[in-house]
Design a protein around this motif. Sequence first.
Motif, PDB file in Angstrom:
ATOM      1  N   HIS A 196       4.619   1.785   7.296  1.00  0.00           N
ATOM      2  CA  HIS A 196       3.221   1.532   6.973  1.00  0.00           C
ATOM      3  C   HIS A 196       3.193   0.611   5.760  1.00  0.00           C
ATOM      4  O   HIS A 196       3.732   0.940   4.700  1.00  0.00           O
ATOM      5  N   ALA A 209       3.819   7.491   9.882  1.00  0.00           N
ATOM      6  CA  ALA A 209       4.873   6.643   9.330  1.00  0.00           C
ATOM      7  C   ALA A 209       6.021   7.482   8.761  1.00  0.00           C
ATOM      8  O   ALA A 209       5.858   8.653   8.390  1.00  0.00           O
ATOM      9  N   THR A 245       2.353   0.987  11.484  1.00  0.00           N
ATOM     10  CA  THR A 245       2.259   2.382  11.895  1.00  0.00           C
ATOM     11  C   THR A 245       1.198   3.075  11.052  1.00  0.00           C
ATOM     12  O   THR A 245       1.188   2.912   9.828  1.00  0.00           O
ATOM     13  N   ARG A 266       9.498   3.673  11.238  1.00  0.00           N
ATOM     14  CA  ARG A 266       8.045   3.641  11.390  1.00  0.00           C
ATOM     15  C   ARG A 266       7.450   3.304  10.030  1.00  0.00           C
ATOM     16  O   ARG A 266       7.356   4.158   9.147  1.00  0.00           O
TER      17      ARG A 266
END
Length: 250
Positions: free
Chosen positions: A5, A33, A28, A3
């Motif tokens: 970012h 994240a 994300t 996940r």
Amino acid sequence: MERMHFVASDTDTARLAHGSLVARYGQTPVEEAAVIVALGGDGLMLSTLHRDLGLPVYGMNRGTVGFLMNDYHEDGLPERIAAAEHTVIHPLKMIAEATDGGRHQALAINEVSLLRVGMQAARLRISVNGRVRMEELVCDGALLSTPAGSTAYNYSAHGPIVPLGSNVLALTAIAPFRPRRWRGAILPDTARVRFDILEPEKRPVMAHADSRGVESVVWVEITTFPQMSHVLLHDPGHGLEERLIREQFV
């Protein structure tokens, strides 16, 4: 898939990479994240770490030097992050008092530096753990560097490159005049280092914790701040330890 970012510096190259990677892997929200992917140079990496988001940071170089960054490749990013080496670093904590009586605190991942402001050289008294070690250093400034920051300003000022995990800090003078041949000091990272500015009105000095500055300081005290940890991710064989060693042979 991790996940991720994505964050980017404010340059065309970094913004283009940001748009391409978000389109490919999605964005994300930071609160959901598992990792921050920073696109830019070392300045962006430092600013991202200073945000203290509590997440590991994997940087890809879309800046200039990129010592703290990995090479930029769009393919296989989740796999690269999953296989990355982890490096844990602790910042320095600076407490500084200004001539107006104000007390300032800041954290530094690379170094805390003191720099003369006017035409005259600075005069500094250096104490370690409450004991005066140098009554007077006449210089353009001085800095205390972490191992992670030892290849940055510290190295440019002819300070030593310090290996990660060595549990030491580098104390380096900037253009010393007296003692003329003083080569600085290596101190344990448990040390409490204090600079007292002699003649602060006549010979003003500014203190910097990475990019955060305090003008006209009277004294500055610096300690390692182990309560805060930052995790950097690097591709296998290209971690900070390897880079610190490699930098000494170029």
